[in-house]
Design an enzyme around this catalytic site. Structure first.
Site, mmCIF file in Angstrom:
data_model
loop_
_atom_site.group_PDB
_atom_site.id
_atom_site.type_symbol
_atom_site.label_atom_id
_atom_site.label_comp_id
_atom_site.label_asym_id
_atom_site.label_seq_id
_atom_site.Cartn_x
_atom_site.Cartn_y
_atom_site.Cartn_z
ATOM 1 N N ARG A 1 1.492 1.472 -5.900
ATOM 2 C CA ARG A 1 1.608 0.527 -4.786
ATOM 3 C C ARG A 1 0.257 -0.079 -4.395
ATOM 4 O O ARG A 1 0.186 -0.980 -3.560
ATOM 5 C CB ARG A 1 2.205 1.225 -3.556
ATOM 6 C CG ARG A 1 3.595 1.788 -3.777
ATOM 7 C CD ARG A 1 4.096 2.468 -2.522
ATOM 8 N NE ARG A 1 4.239 1.537 -1.432
ATOM 9 C CZ ARG A 1 5.304 0.787 -1.216
ATOM 10 N NH1 ARG A 1 6.336 0.853 -2.019
ATOM 11 N NH2 ARG A 1 5.346 -0.035 -0.190
ATOM 12 N N ASN B 1 0.928 -0.001 5.999
ATOM 13 C CA ASN B 1 1.295 -0.822 4.841
ATOM 14 C C ASN B 1 1.923 -2.098 5.385
ATOM 15 O O ASN B 1 2.947 -2.028 6.065
ATOM 16 C CB ASN B 1 2.297 -0.045 3.976
ATOM 17 C CG ASN B 1 2.955 -0.913 2.926
ATOM 18 O OD1 ASN B 1 2.336 -1.826 2.403
ATOM 19 N ND2 ASN B 1 4.200 -0.641 2.616
ATOM 20 N N GLY B 2 1.298 -3.242 5.143
ATOM 21 C CA GLY B 2 1.866 -4.503 5.642
ATOM 22 C C GLY B 2 0.774 -5.422 6.131
ATOM 23 O O GLY B 2 -0.395 -5.269 5.772
ATOM 24 N N TRP C 1 -3.951 -1.502 -1.240
ATOM 25 C CA TRP C 1 -3.927 -2.743 -2.016
ATOM 26 C C TRP C 1 -4.384 -3.790 -1.018
ATOM 27 O O TRP C 1 -3.622 -4.221 -0.166
ATOM 28 C CB TRP C 1 -2.519 -3.013 -2.526
ATOM 29 C CG TRP C 1 -2.410 -4.263 -3.329
ATOM 30 C CD1 TRP C 1 -1.923 -5.468 -2.909
ATOM 31 C CD2 TRP C 1 -2.773 -4.438 -4.688
ATOM 32 N NE1 TRP C 1 -1.971 -6.366 -3.934
ATOM 33 C CE2 TRP C 1 -2.487 -5.777 -5.037
ATOM 34 C CE3 TRP C 1 -3.326 -3.594 -5.660
ATOM 35 C CZ2 TRP C 1 -2.730 -6.277 -6.304
ATOM 36 C CZ3 TRP C 1 -3.558 -4.106 -6.915
ATOM 37 C CH2 TRP C 1 -3.266 -5.426 -7.224
ATOM 38 N N LYS D 1 -1.665 -6.237 -19.708
ATOM 39 C CA LYS D 1 -1.430 -6.853 -18.403
ATOM 40 C C LYS D 1 -2.573 -7.797 -18.034
ATOM 41 O O LYS D 1 -2.357 -8.891 -17.560
ATOM 42 C CB LYS D 1 -1.260 -5.759 -17.334
ATOM 43 C CG LYS D 1 -1.042 -6.293 -15.928
ATOM 44 C CD LYS D 1 0.290 -7.016 -15.814
ATOM 45 C CE LYS D 1 0.528 -7.663 -14.485
ATOM 46 N NZ LYS D 1 1.521 -8.763 -14.586
ATOM 47 N N HIS E 1 11.423 -37.359 -30.249
ATOM 48 C CA HIS E 1 10.219 -37.726 -31.006
ATOM 49 C C HIS E 1 9.867 -36.657 -32.043
ATOM 50 O O HIS E 1 8.728 -36.570 -32.473
ATOM 51 C CB HIS E 1 9.057 -37.986 -30.056
ATOM 52 C CG HIS E 1 9.343 -39.113 -29.108
ATOM 53 N ND1 HIS E 1 9.346 -40.429 -29.508
ATOM 54 C CD2 HIS E 1 9.708 -39.117 -27.813
ATOM 55 C CE1 HIS E 1 9.673 -41.201 -28.485
ATOM 56 N NE2 HIS E 1 9.905 -40.422 -27.438
ATOM 57 N N LYS F 1 8.499 -16.291 -20.790
ATOM 58 C CA LYS F 1 9.078 -14.997 -20.411
ATOM 59 C C LYS F 1 9.915 -14.449 -21.557
ATOM 60 O O LYS F 1 9.816 -13.288 -21.919
ATOM 61 C CB LYS F 1 9.989 -15.137 -19.197
ATOM 62 C CG LYS F 1 9.578 -14.988 -17.796
ATOM 63 C CD LYS F 1 8.586 -14.021 -17.320
ATOM 64 C CE LYS F 1 7.213 -14.207 -17.861
ATOM 65 N NZ LYS F 1 6.188 -14.585 -16.941
ATOM 66 N N GLU G 1 7.676 -13.371 -24.634
ATOM 67 C CA GLU G 1 6.767 -12.224 -24.553
ATOM 68 C C GLU G 1 7.483 -10.890 -24.455
ATOM 69 O O GLU G 1 6.951 -9.886 -24.898
ATOM 70 C CB GLU G 1 5.734 -12.389 -23.428
ATOM 71 C CG GLU G 1 6.242 -12.268 -22.026
ATOM 72 C CD GLU G 1 5.090 -12.317 -21.003
ATOM 73 O OE1 GLU G 1 5.338 -12.807 -19.899
ATOM 74 O OE2 GLU G 1 3.974 -11.866 -21.304
ATOM 75 N N GLU H 1 7.779 -21.827 -18.299
ATOM 76 C CA GLU H 1 7.684 -20.444 -17.836
ATOM 77 C C GLU H 1 8.867 -19.620 -18.375
ATOM 78 O O GLU H 1 8.693 -18.481 -18.800
ATOM 79 C CB GLU H 1 7.622 -20.412 -16.289
ATOM 80 C CG GLU H 1 7.607 -19.047 -15.657
ATOM 81 C CD GLU H 1 6.474 -18.137 -16.111
ATOM 82 O OE1 GLU H 1 5.564 -18.581 -16.816
ATOM 83 O OE2 GLU H 1 6.541 -16.935 -15.773
ATOM 84 N N CYS I 1 0.886 -1.166 0.000
ATOM 85 C CA CYS I 1 0.000 0.000 0.000
ATOM 86 C C CYS I 1 0.920 1.210 0.000
ATOM 87 O O CYS I 1 2.116 1.088 0.223
ATOM 88 C CB CYS I 1 -0.845 0.050 1.265
ATOM 89 S SG CYS I 1 -1.919 -1.370 1.475
#
Ligand code: M6R
Length: 609
Positions: free
Chosen positions: A27, A100-101, A74, A604, A505, A486, A489, A482, A2
């Site tokens: 944030r 924040n936390g 957040w 996004k 194969h 990355k 993209e 993955e 946050c």
């Protein structure tokens, strides 16, 4: 994550609070609020939604006063709403706090405070702090804050304001950032430098456990026990844009480096104090509940799907419950066999991916019970699912998902251990061993992040190749997928991931002299087999970069380069093995001059089918 701000001085507080929060919106942006002392009382204004909603709400009656605090949220505990937005107050309205936390012991504190007659208005962990302050206040604001700090566990940066001491703000931090900006006859507090950079470049960066009493013409800093601390002024010489990215060139790199903290936030509130079990207070599952499932589905898109593949491995290995993983855009169109004996898990960073949401709705329609693993509190997927586990990674801004993936892996792993605990499929000693390894992961990610120079060199050397292959077996294959995504993209390099044993194969036909192959070989159980596949590509003159565990002294004999990641349990090593792959993708994109944070054709959050 946050954003918090504070102001005390000779000017009106509100303009700075709003300006500062605007700079901190990266944030968190699900709700915002401010509190200003108007000379008589504390006025609190809060609004769900982006900061624009708060601005609209106070237009025409902007709170007037020379001291105030603000917050952009957040959500972690409690969905985004006006009531859950910060600042939070005690019963009397004399104390306000922004946070924040995560306060890990808030539930037990809340119970005690309710018994003493405190009335709570929100579902947040933060509100306990305001009531605790009220409870412990005996006429000395600073002493009461110190008493509060003795009683709360978790991560926080906090700013307190009191109607009884309207000339000062008190702030402190533990594992979350806080900076004090030094002005002329005024001082500023913020989570991050961008919030204050237009007002001052002279700052104090608070360390964990330090407590600062901030007045308009003084800043008094002590440690938690009240012993004065001498601090050096830090002169900020970045520009405002660089400051928003914490000094990093791109959000992606910033988020890669945030991973140690992000995974710590995901895991630490969920590990029992004695390290013997995983506590999922959001689930409260029983043996009977778990036994009622014949099958689990994990459905997701992109990186979240890759996390789901690792999740399948964890759950099947540790609990022996069968798991099927599916791409959300495929799931609905293949008449999946779903009924009331199915547990449907959907994984989504944003909680808004339309294919994943549609799959979730379809499974509900077919009678499944549902669980969402998401990062965004109050998102559509979080609201639609019967139950939710939040990953608490903080906002992810870069299109390429990094910290979302590692926190999803941590969540899946903890969930599997939690389920195994209920089903008694994991011996207590093995559970302890795994949890001990889990606790090491944040520090080990930091270690893996330090080893960046060879990766930059590979990126320069191979960044202009048009094709790259990623191979691995078992969990290494999941990570290979993955890694390839990355690279594709953000650098637009054609990258293919293959189960190493499947190469012969067909795909082996594509392996020619000089083609880069990233070979993951961290899984001991299939190590020899992977080595044979590496020899197959080496025999075709591929350039092989191996990813291995620290104790591996074998791989270097067969490959051109080796990147080692810290030693941990085979189950957890994917969380470390993906780090060099994220960095490789990032630096390859830089080598090729790509727009890292905004890759072409991508968004996004994919909210269309
Ligand atoms: O928000 P979600 O986790 O549901 O998003 C799913 C995918 O769109 C996402 O992971 C995408 O693949 C990323 N850009 C990968 O880096």
């Amino acid at each position: 994550m946050c954003g918090i701000v504070g102001y005390v001085g000779t000017n009106q507080a509100t303009p700075f609070l709003i300006e500062g929060l605007t700079k901190l919106e990266y944030r968190g942006y699900d709700s915002a609020g401010i509190a200003v002392f108007d000379g008589e009382k504390i006025i609190v204004e809060k609004s769900v939604g982006r900061l624009a909603s708060l601005k609209e709400k106070i237009a025409g009656h902007v709170p007037q006063g020379l001291i105030g605090i603000g917050h952009t949220r957040w959500a972690t505990h409690g969905r985004p709403s006006d009531l859950n937005a910060h600042p939070h107050t005690d019963c009397s309205g004399d104390f306000v706090v922004v946070h924040n936390g995560i306060i890990e012991n808030y539930l037990s504190l809340k119970e005690k405070l309710i018994k003493k007659g405190h009335v709570f208005k929100s579902e947040t962990d933060t509100e306990v702090i305001a009531h605790l302050l009220e409870e412990l206040y005996k006429g000395d604001f600073e002493a009461a804050v110190r008493e509060v700090l003795k009683r709360i566990d978790g991560s926080y940066s906090l700013v307190f304001m009191s109607r009884n001491d309207p000339d000062k703000l008190i702030c402190t931090k533990q594992d979350n950032p806080l900076v004090i900006g030094l002005g002329d006859g005024e001082n500023f507090i913020a989570s991050d430098i961008p919030a204050i950079i237009t007002r001052t470049r002279r700052t104090y960066i608070l360390n964990d456990g330090e407590v600062a009493v901030v007045k308009k013409d003084s800043v008094w800093i002590t440690d938690r026990e009240g012993i004065p601390v001498t601090k050096k002024i830090f002169e900020v010489n970045w520009n405002a844009e660089a400051a928003e990215k914490g000094g990093y060139e791109h959000f992606m790199l910033k988020e890669i480096h945030e991973q140690p903290k992000a995974v710590r936030n995901t895991m630490s509130p969920r590990i029992a104090k004695d390290g013997a079990s995983i506590v999922m207070s959001e689930l409260k599952w029983t043996r009977e509940y778990l036994d009622s499932f014949e099958k689990i589905f994990i459905v997701a898109c992109g990186t979240a799907y890759h996390a789901g593949l690792v999740g399948k491995y964890y759950i099947e290995k540790l609990t022996r419950i069968p798991v099927e993983v599916d791409i959300a855009s495929e799931f609905r169109y293949r008449s999946p066999i779903i009924n009331d004996r199915t547990l449907m898990m959907v994984v989504s960073q944003s909680g808004e991916t339309s294919d994943t949401l549609a799959a979730l709705k379809e499974s509900k329609r077919l009678g499944a019970r549902t669980l969402a693993i998401t990062n965004v509190v109050g998102s559509s997927i979080a609201r639609e699912a019967d139950q939710v586990i939040y990953t608490w990674a903080g906002p992810e801004i870069a299109v390429a998902s990094t910290k979302a993936y590692t926190t999803q892996l941590i969540t899946m792993f903890m969930l599997a251990v939690y389920m195994a605990g209920i089903k008694e499929t994991l011996a207590p000693e093995r559970t302890r061993e795994l949890i001990a390894c889990l606790r090491e992961i944040p520090a080990q990610i930091s270690e893996a992040l330090e080893d960046v120079e060879p990766i930059k060199t590979f990126a320069k050397e191979y960044g202009f190749n048009e094709d790259v292959f990623f191979i691995g077996r078992s969990l290494d294959y999941d990570v290979a997928m993955e890694g390839a995504l990355k690279l594709k993209e953000i650098s637009y390099i054609h990258a293919e991931s293959y189960a190493a044993g499947e190469l012969k194969h067909g795909t082996l036909a594509l392996i020619v002299e000089g083609i880069p192959v990233i070979a993951l070989a961290t899984q001991k159980s299939v190590y020899e087999k992977t080595l044979s596949n590496i020899k197959e590509v080496k025999a075709r003159d591929a350039i092989v970069i191996g990813i291995a565990a620290q104790d591996d002294n074998e791989l270097e004999k067969y490959v051109d380069h080796v990147i080692k990641v810290p030693q941990t349990d085979e189950l957890l090593i994917p969380i470390l093995a993906v780090i060099p792959l994220q960095l490789l993708a990032y630096y390859a994109a830089i080598t090729r001059g790509c727009d890292v944070d905004k890759p072409r054709n991508l968004a996004k959050s994919v909210t269309v089918e």
